[in-house]
Design an enzyme around this catalytic site. Sequence first.
Site, mmCIF file in Angstrom:
data_model
loop_
_atom_site.group_PDB
_atom_site.id
_atom_site.type_symbol
_atom_site.label_atom_id
_atom_site.label_comp_id
_atom_site.label_asym_id
_atom_site.label_seq_id
_atom_site.Cartn_x
_atom_site.Cartn_y
_atom_site.Cartn_z
ATOM 1 C CD GLU A 73 -2.959 -1.380 0.590
ATOM 2 O OE1 GLU A 73 -2.920 -0.930 -0.578
ATOM 3 O OE2 GLU A 73 -3.960 -1.953 1.061
ATOM 4 C CE1 TYR A 119 -9.382 16.517 24.246
ATOM 5 C CE2 TYR A 119 -7.465 15.508 23.234
ATOM 6 C CZ TYR A 119 -8.013 16.384 24.140
ATOM 7 O OH TYR A 119 -7.193 17.134 24.941
HETATM 8 P P1 13P Z 1 0.665 -5.032 3.690
HETATM 9 O O1 13P Z 1 0.964 -6.232 4.557
HETATM 10 O O2 13P Z 1 1.223 -5.173 2.307
HETATM 11 O O3 13P Z 1 1.119 -3.749 4.378
HETATM 12 O O4 13P Z 1 -0.901 -4.933 3.551
HETATM 13 C C1 13P Z 1 -1.695 -4.995 4.705
HETATM 14 C C2 13P Z 1 -2.961 -4.223 4.565
HETATM 15 O O5 13P Z 1 -3.465 -3.715 5.546
HETATM 16 C C3 13P Z 1 -3.594 -4.110 3.245
HETATM 17 O O6 13P Z 1 -4.553 -3.117 3.258
#
Ligand code: 13P
Length: 210
Positions: A73, A119
Amino acid sequence: MTEDDQRHLLVDLARSLFARGLSVGSAGNISLRLADGYLITPTNSSLGRLDPARLSRLDAEFRHVGGDPPSKEVFMHRAFYLTRPEAGAVVHLHSTMATAVACLPDVDAANPIPPLTPYFVMRVGRQMPVVRYFRPGDPAMEPAIAEGARDARAVLLANHGPVVSGRTLTDAVYAAEELEEAAKLFLILRRGEHRLLTPPQVEDLLANFG
Ligand code: 13P
C-alpha cells in the site's frame, strides 16, 4: 529525532496498536517521512512484531532502497504525502469500528461520522470522506485517496478501513485511536437521539487546536 529514534518509536506505537486489537494478523501499515525519504512497515508483517532494523526504507521518490520489501500500500501513503505537505506520518488500520462504518451503505459519504466529541474534531478534523472500494494493493486507489485527502487528514476506505495522517507519527496514531472511538460512539448512538457539537463549537475547536 534521529532516524533510529523514529524507527523505535514506530515499532513501539505499532506494538501498542496491535496489543489493543486495533490491528490483527498482518493487517495495517504505518509510514513516516524522513528528511530524505520514508520508512514504512514491510508487507505481510504483524504490527505486533516489527524489527526496527528491517523496516522498509524508501527514497524521496518512494523507491525501495533498504530493509524488507515494503507494504503493498505504498501508493496509499504516497497519496497523503504528496497531497498534504504537512503530513509527517500515515497510519492505515482495519480497526473494527471504523471499518464497520466503512461498510454502512446509508452514511454521508462526504463525512460519515458527525462531530460527536471534541477530540475527534481536534485529532481528525472537520471531515473524513469515504473512498469507494478498491482491492487492497490496487494502485488505482491512489488518485481517489489523493482527492479525498485534499480537504481531509483522514479517509475511510469502503469495506476496508481508515487511513489517517498526522504531522508526526504520534499525532497520526492518536488520530487513528480517536477515530476508532468516535466510530464506536457513532455506531452506539446512530439509531437513537443524540446531541452533536454545534458548528460554532467545531470552529472554536479547530481555531484553538486544529
Ligand atoms: P501489507 O501487509 O502489504 O502492508 O498490507 C496490509 C494491509 O493492511 C492491506 O490493506
